[in-house]
Design a protein around this motif. Structure first.
Motif, PDB file in Angstrom:
ATOM      1  N   PRO A   4      57.405  29.430  59.638  1.00 12.15           N
ATOM      2  CA  PRO A   4      56.775  30.634  60.181  1.00 12.15           C
ATOM      3  C   PRO A   4      55.257  30.501  60.143  1.00 12.15           C
ATOM      4  N   GLY A   5      54.599  31.025  61.169  1.00 12.88           N
ATOM      5  CA  GLY A   5      53.138  30.990  61.199  1.00 12.88           C
ATOM      6  C   GLY A   5      52.614  31.287  62.578  1.00 12.88           C
ATOM      7  N   ASP A   6      51.271  31.307  62.693  1.00 13.25           N
ATOM      8  CA  ASP A   6      50.644  31.562  63.992  1.00 13.25           C
ATOM      9  C   ASP A   6      50.785  30.373  64.935  1.00 13.25           C
ATOM     10  N   TRP A   7      50.615  29.173  64.366  1.00 12.35           N
ATOM     11  CA  TRP A   7      50.721  27.925  65.118  1.00 12.35           C
ATOM     12  C   TRP A   7      49.794  27.895  66.339  1.00 12.35           C
ATOM     13  N   LEU A   8      48.523  27.795  66.040  1.00 10.75           N
ATOM     14  CA  LEU A   8      47.503  27.597  67.068  1.00 10.75           C
ATOM     15  C   LEU A   8      47.520  26.146  67.513  1.00 10.75           C
ATOM     16  N   TRP A   9      47.566  25.921  68.825  1.00 10.28           N
ATOM     17  CA  TRP A   9      47.484  24.574  69.399  1.00 10.28           C
ATOM     18  C   TRP A   9      46.069  24.374  69.919  1.00 10.28           C
ATOM     19  N   VAL A  10      45.389  23.331  69.459  1.00 11.49           N
ATOM     20  CA  VAL A  10      44.049  22.998  69.943  1.00 11.49           C
ATOM     21  C   VAL A  10      44.155  21.692  70.712  1.00 11.49           C
ATOM     22  N   GLY A  11      44.036  21.785  72.005  1.00 14.13           N
ATOM     23  CA  GLY A  11      44.176  20.618  72.875  1.00 14.13           C
ATOM     24  C   GLY A  11      44.010  21.055  74.313  1.00 14.13           C
ATOM     25  N   GLU A  12      44.124  20.099  75.225  1.00 17.11           N
ATOM     26  CA  GLU A  12      43.835  20.404  76.620  1.00 17.11           C
ATOM     27  C   GLU A  12      44.976  21.122  77.332  1.00 17.11           C
ATOM     28  N   THR A  19      34.893  29.952  69.546  1.00 11.23           N
ATOM     29  CA  THR A  19      35.102  31.366  69.874  1.00 11.23           C
ATOM     30  C   THR A  19      36.095  32.017  68.920  1.00 11.23           C
ATOM     31  N   LEU A  20      36.844  31.199  68.166  1.00 13.88           N
ATOM     32  CA  LEU A  20      37.838  31.731  67.227  1.00 13.88           C
ATOM     33  C   LEU A  20      37.337  31.748  65.785  1.00 13.88           C
ATOM     34  N   LEU A  21      36.095  31.293  65.571  1.00 17.01           N
ATOM     35  CA  LEU A  21      35.570  31.296  64.204  1.00 17.01           C
ATOM     36  C   LEU A  21      35.504  32.730  63.692  1.00 17.01           C
ATOM     37  N   GLY A  22      35.833  32.891  62.430  1.00 16.74           N
ATOM     38  CA  GLY A  22      35.922  34.219  61.853  1.00 16.74           C
ATOM     39  C   GLY A  22      37.354  34.719  61.788  1.00 16.74           C
ATOM     40  N   ARG A  23      38.247  34.105  62.575  1.00 17.68           N
ATOM     41  CA  ARG A  23      39.669  34.451  62.501  1.00 17.68           C
ATOM     42  C   ARG A  23      40.381  33.466  61.562  1.00 17.68           C
ATOM     43  N   GLU A  24      41.566  33.851  61.133  1.00 21.78           N
ATOM     44  CA  GLU A  24      42.344  32.995  60.246  1.00 21.78           C
ATOM     45  C   GLU A  24      43.750  32.804  60.809  1.00 21.78           C
ATOM     46  N   PHE A  25      44.289  31.612  60.588  1.00 19.25           N
ATOM     47  CA  PHE A  25      45.607  31.272  61.124  1.00 19.25           C
ATOM     48  C   PHE A  25      46.448  30.605  60.037  1.00 19.25           C
ATOM     49  N   THR A  26      47.763  30.717  60.218  1.00 24.12           N
ATOM     50  CA  THR A  26      48.698  29.968  59.384  1.00 24.12           C
ATOM     51  C   THR A  26      49.269  28.845  60.233  1.00 24.12           C
ATOM     52  N   HIS A  27      48.874  27.633  59.941  1.00 25.62           N
ATOM     53  CA  HIS A  27      49.284  26.408  60.631  1.00 25.62           C
ATOM     54  C   HIS A  27      48.587  26.266  61.998  1.00 25.62           C
ATOM     55  N   ALA A  28      48.205  25.046  62.298  1.00 24.08           N
ATOM     56  CA  ALA A  28      47.594  24.737  63.589  1.00 24.08           C
ATOM     57  C   ALA A  28      47.815  23.261  63.886  1.00 24.08           C
ATOM     58  N   VAL A  29      47.760  22.929  65.169  1.00 24.34           N
ATOM     59  CA  VAL A  29      47.889  21.549  65.638  1.00 24.34           C
ATOM     60  C   VAL A  29      46.624  21.175  66.396  1.00 24.34           C
ATOM     61  N   LEU A  30      46.059  20.019  66.072  1.00 20.74           N
ATOM     62  CA  LEU A  30      44.965  19.448  66.862  1.00 20.74           C
ATOM     63  C   LEU A  30      45.504  18.209  67.555  1.00 20.74           C
ATOM     64  N   ASP A  31      45.503  18.227  68.868  1.00 21.03           N
ATOM     65  CA  ASP A  31      46.038  17.118  69.655  1.00 21.03           C
ATOM     66  C   ASP A  31      44.932  16.097  69.898  1.00 21.03           C
ATOM     67  N   ALA A  32      44.970  14.973  69.170  1.00 23.54           N
ATOM     68  CA  ALA A  32      43.965  13.918  69.304  1.00 23.54           C
ATOM     69  C   ALA A  32      44.586  12.653  69.895  1.00 23.54           C
ATOM     70  N   ARG A  33      45.684  12.801  70.622  1.00 23.93           N
ATOM     71  CA  ARG A  33      46.359  11.623  71.160  1.00 23.93           C
ATOM     72  C   ARG A  33      45.556  10.955  72.266  1.00 23.93           C
ATOM     73  N   TYR A  34      44.780  11.717  73.010  1.00 18.95           N
ATOM     74  CA  TYR A  34      44.048  11.155  74.151  1.00 18.95           C
ATOM     75  C   TYR A  34      42.536  11.180  73.927  1.00 18.95           C
ATOM     76  N   GLY A  35      42.093  12.073  73.050  1.00 19.52           N
ATOM     77  CA  GLY A  35      40.683  12.164  72.716  1.00 19.52           C
ATOM     78  C   GLY A  35      40.525  12.967  71.443  1.00 19.52           C
ATOM     79  N   PHE A  36      39.640  12.509  70.559  1.00 20.21           N
ATOM     80  CA  PHE A  36      39.535  13.105  69.218  1.00 20.21           C
ATOM     81  C   PHE A  36      38.184  13.801  69.085  1.00 20.21           C
ATOM     82  N   ASP A  37      38.207  15.141  69.139  1.00 18.93           N
ATOM     83  CA  ASP A  37      37.003  15.939  68.927  1.00 18.93           C
ATOM     84  C   ASP A  37      36.913  16.254  67.439  1.00 18.93           C
TER      85      ASP A  37
END
Length: 669
Positions: free
Chosen positions: A40-48, A63-81
């Motif tokens: 269970p969680g918010d599960w924010l996806w960060v990617g294209e 733009t989401l700074l200041g908010r809080e999430f439970t679990h997130a994914v950063l997709d760095a398979r094609y480019g890593f920010d």
């Protein structure tokens, strides 16, 4: 232990963890979806791209700074920010995983990274083997990271238990209470509170406002940045920095206190103006973070206030001390810049640093990056990526046997073909990179300027305890004497008298003065070059002659004392005719042609309303558009180009026909 049980334990311990999925694209996506289904969680996806309900692009994450999430994914398979990695880690609640998707580790170093186009000055994505090696080394050395890959299928290490954690209650914590007590009794002056993200700086500022019996003005880079502060302060009097500068300049009555949140993100000269206008000032700012502020804010800006009080907050409030995710981010992105506080001693030696050092002796280039971060409070993880893998870079270090004293970072520029350089001059082409070389062609008076080869000073830094010993000048001199095949060294900088004196002592000549202030420094941009060949000297001479003729009409620079002899000619020479043709028949900007256009206006009696209103009357673009019934900036510029063509065709119609054809041919390069 199951993942769900581990998450529950992490929440009790107040920590977050990194979970890396290094697998084929389909397998990684499938595993990420399985995680979202099972935990269970918010599960924010960060990617294209994704079909997940909650998602954003990496560069939109701020733009989401200041908010809080439970679990997130950063997709760095094609480019890593990596800045997105750091920012995302600051939004996660205790008990959360930051799931990082990467290519299989055995293939990753050879794969082009799409994010590299932002920082490598290359037209196509490049592989980033040094960063990948650095990142994987950090993975191997961190026992708190969970790695899932082809070689390691779903292992969950037996993590050592941690003490139970108690979340902050909203009342002042010990460090906050100590600073609040000091603020309550502070004499007129300035206090700066610095800390990594999540330590309660903004909350402290809000608590201070709530306790004040007097008035306070709040400013910050943006209104959204004050949300946490306002939560603790209640109603606040927020004024944007530029609007506050106007009030200060107009002598309006001011409140007793100025509170500045994330102060290092405001240009230094503007911040200094605001701070000097108030009796009491509290500045808060983040250090050791993805914003790239670092200790440089203290060393650069705060040094101008002799009785400034500096306090730090160390204890995290939104997660437990020693959080594995925060520790990994700090390690892999070299956020620890405590080296700036060490006092190095001993005799110095200058030596080059090879790119291979990231593999053979990684501590040395890491120290270089930390030194740059401490000296330039706009150095960021993007610069770390650039240092590691971008092509065409050179580094020199000044060091003792035990410490790094100074560093110089040079970047290759120029070497464009004659046709491309002329197309850049005309405004038809803007190839990636070549900051100064392109600017000298696009804004200067030499269409072939970008054909010369140059090395631009990207960064130069000297340890704060060893400054004013000539170490910076010695590095420039050493580079000057040890490079070949280069026509000049160049630098672009926010102009201040002190900075210019340094570059002048190094042998540089001013060749371009900008017409707008840099957002990062609040200063006007200046460019200077140090000639190394006859061609470089000819370029410097030509650009200085042009500056001497145009300086009387460069409004932004009338208050500066510059090392140029004014030559306020009113007649048109061959260079002016070429410049006017570039403005009228190509895409040369008005700011570059301002001097030639002023001389043109003195030669003709035509109305030329759009040009005269802006150049002679100094009226705003909006005012001119309203007076002439024009739809906007594009329509105004088109009208001004037409007026220029009309004006100087009245002087020599045959010459203009020839110049018009020559300039227009440049677009077909």
């Amino acid at each position: 232990m199951s993942l769900a049980a581990l998450c529950a334990r992490m929440a009790d311990e107040g920590i977050r963890r990194l979970l890396v999925i290094a697998d084929d694209d389909e397998a990684s996506a499938r595993q990420a979806n399985d995680l979202r289904s099972s935990l269970p969680g918010d599960w924010l996806w960060v990617g294209e791209s994704t079909d997940w309900p909650l998602h954003c692009a990496p560069r939109a994450l701020t733009t989401l700074l200041g908010r809080e999430f439970t679990h997130a994914v950063l997709d760095a398979r094609y480019g890593f920010d990596v800045a997105a990695l750091a920012a995302l880690s600051g939004t996660l609640k205790p008990g959360s995983f930051l799931v990082l998707l990467t290519p299989p580790l055995t293939e990753w170093a050879q794969r082009p990274d799409k994010d590299s186009c932002r920082w490598s000055d290359t037209a196509e994505p490049i592989a980033t083997p040094r960063f990948v090696e650095h990142f994987c080394r950090a993975l191997r050395q961190d026992e708190n990271v969970i790695l899932w890959s082809r070689a390691y299928q779903f292992p969950l290490p037996a993590f050592t238990a941690r003490p139970a954690w108690h979340a902050a209650t909203g009342a002042p914590e010990r460090e906050q209470a100590e600073v609040l007590a000091e603020l309550a009794d502070m004499p007129p002056g300035v206090m700066v509170v610095t800390a990594p993200r999540g330590r309660g700086k903004s909350a402290l500022a809000g608590m201070h406002i709530a306790r004040l019996a007097t008035t306070a003005t709040v400013t910050a880079p943006g209104r959204a940045a004050t949300d946490v502060l306002a939560h603790y302060a209640g109603e606040i009097n927020f004024v944007a920095p530029d609007a506050l500068r106007v009030r200060v300049a107009q002598g309006e009555p001011l409140s007793d206190w100025l509170i500045v949140d994330e102060a290092a993100a405001i240009p230094g000269p503007l911040l200094a103006t605001l701070v000097s206008a108030f009796r009491y000032v509290l500045l808060t700012t983040t250090v050791q973070g993805y914003e790239g502020t670092g200790q440089g804010f203290l060393l650069k800006f705060c040094a101008g206030f002799p009785h400034l009080i500096h306090r730090q907050l160390h204890t995290p409030l939104r997660w437990a001390e020693g959080c594995p995710l925060e520790a990994f981010i700090s390690t892999v992105l070299l956020f620890d810049d405590a080296s700036a506080l060490v006092q190095p001693a001993g005799e110095a030696t200058i030596l080059p640093l090879q790119a291979s050092a990231w593999s053979t002796q990684p501590a040395l280039p890491a120290a270089l990056y930390r030194l740059l971060a401490s000296a330039h409070y706009r150095t960021s993880p993007l610069d770390l990526r650039r240092m590691m893998d971008a092509p065409g870079q050179y580094f020199w270090l000044t060091k003792t046997p035990d410490a790094l004293l100074a560093a110089l970072w040079l970047v290759e520029e120029g070497g464009l073909s004659a046709g491309l350089s002329q197309a850049v001059w005309a405004g038809f082409r803007r190839p990636r990179g070549n900051l100064v070389a392109q600017s000298l062609a696009a804004h200067g008076g030499s269409p072939l300027a970008a054909t010369l080869r140059a090395l631009r000073v990207s960064r130069i830094a000297v340890h704060p305890s060893r400054q004013r010993e000539g170490l910076g000048q010695a590095l420039i001199a050493h580079a000057r004497n040890n490079i070949a095949g280069c026509d000049y060294l160049s630098v672009s900088f926010g102009y201040t008298a002190d900075l210019w004196r340094f570059w002048q002592r190094c042998g540089f000549h001013l060749v371009r003065l900008g017409s707008h202030r840099e957002a990062s420094s609040g200063c006007y941009t200046a460019m200077a070059i140090l000639p190394l060949t006859a061609a470089g000297q000819a370029l410097a001479d030509n650009e200085q002659r042009r500056l001497a003729r145009d300086l009387p009409w460069l409004d932004a620079w009338r208050e500066e004392t510059l090392p140029l002899t004014l030559n306020p000619e009113t007649t048109l020479n061959d260079d002016d005719w070429q410049e006017l043709a570039g403005f009228a028949f190509a895409h040369r900007p008005l700011s570059s042609a301002a001097g030639a256009l002023q001389r043109l206006l003195m030669q003709v009696d035509l109305p030329l309303s759009a040009l005269r209103m802006q150049l002679t009357g100094k009226r705003s673009e909006a005012d001119i558009c309203s007076a002439l019934a024009l739809s906007g900036r594009k329509a105004l510029l088109a009208t001004q180009r037409q007026e220029a063509a009309l004006a100087f065709s009245s002087l020599d119609p045959e010459r203009i026909v020839l110049l018009k054809e020559q300039v227009r041919q440049l677009q077909f390069f």
